[in-house]
Every structure is written in structure tokens, then in C-alpha cells.
Design a protein around this motif. Structure first.
Motif: not given
Length: 120
Positions: A5-12, A39-43, A98-108
Motif C-alpha cells: 500500500e502506498p503511504k499516501t492515497t494515489v488516485q489512479l 512495462a511489466i508483463k506487457g502492461k 509482487d512488483w505488478v501489485t506494487y506498480f498497479s497501486k501507484r502508477y497509471n
């Protein structure tokens, strides 16, 4: 990677599915004011707001590339920043997920790598 979870809420923004060519992706490396994509796994994620991926940053080696293999290996070697990850062992595949999860919670997600075969 403690906690996803990001330290601050991220509006994606809603994820986009626009095709992005490998050539176009390679230009998105943060140099000379360019956007910075990883890109990770094509996204394709827009990491422009993170200094870590900008020139001089600790993860700049991933900028403008599908860095799936390097992330699974926890490697910052340029030679590992490639899309191929299917031959990784189960532990490395878990790290990549885990990296996919991390990125998907922080970056568009701004698109997908055109013709990517490493998505699942």
C-alpha cells in the motif's frame, strides 16, 4: 518490498489498453523531458512522477523498457531489463507478481506493449 500500500492515497486513472510499440516505449525514458514509462508483463506504467526511474535514479535502467525479468530477479543490470520471464523459478515469479501489485497501486497503466507475448 514491505507492504504494497502506498503511504499516501494515489488516485489512479482507469487503465488504458492502447498499443505502445517497443520503439515508442524506448523513447519514454525520462531523458530531455520525455515521459518515463516502465512495462511489466506487457502492461505499460507511467512512472514519470518517481525520481527513481528518471535519469540518474536508482531504477533508471528500467525506463523505456519491459523490465519484467529484472524485477523478478531483483536485478538492476541492464542486460536483465528484458520482457522474458517465463523461465524464472517459482520464487522469482512470485517476486515479479509482487512488483505488478506494487506498480498497479501507484502508477497509471497507459497502455500495453504492442505484440507482447509475456503477459501471463
Amino acid at each position: 518490498m514491505p507492504g504494497f500500500e502506498p503511504k499516501t492515497t494515489v488516485q489512479l486513472d482507469p487503465p488504458k489498453d492502447d498499443p505502445i510499440s517497443v520503439e515508442e516505449l524506448s523513447k519514454m525514458n525520462g531523458k530531455e523531458g520525455a515521459k518515463c514509462y516502465v512495462a511489466i508483463k506487457g502492461k505499460v506504467y507511467d512512472v514519470s512522477g518517481s525520481k527513481a526511474y528518471q535519469p540518474g535514479g536508482s531504477y533508471h535502467v528500467f525506463a523505456g523498457k519491459d523490465a519484467s525479468r529484472a524485477l523478478g530477479l531483483m536485478s538492476t543490470k541492464e542486460s536483465d531489463a528484458v520482457p522474458e520471464w517465463k523461465d524464472l523459478d517459482d520464487k522469482e515469479k512470485k517476486i515479479l507478481d509482487d512488483w505488478v501489485t506494487y506498480f498497479s497501486k501507484r502508477y497509471n497503466i497507459v497502455g500495453r506493449v504492442e505484440g507482447a507475448t509475456n503477459t501471463e
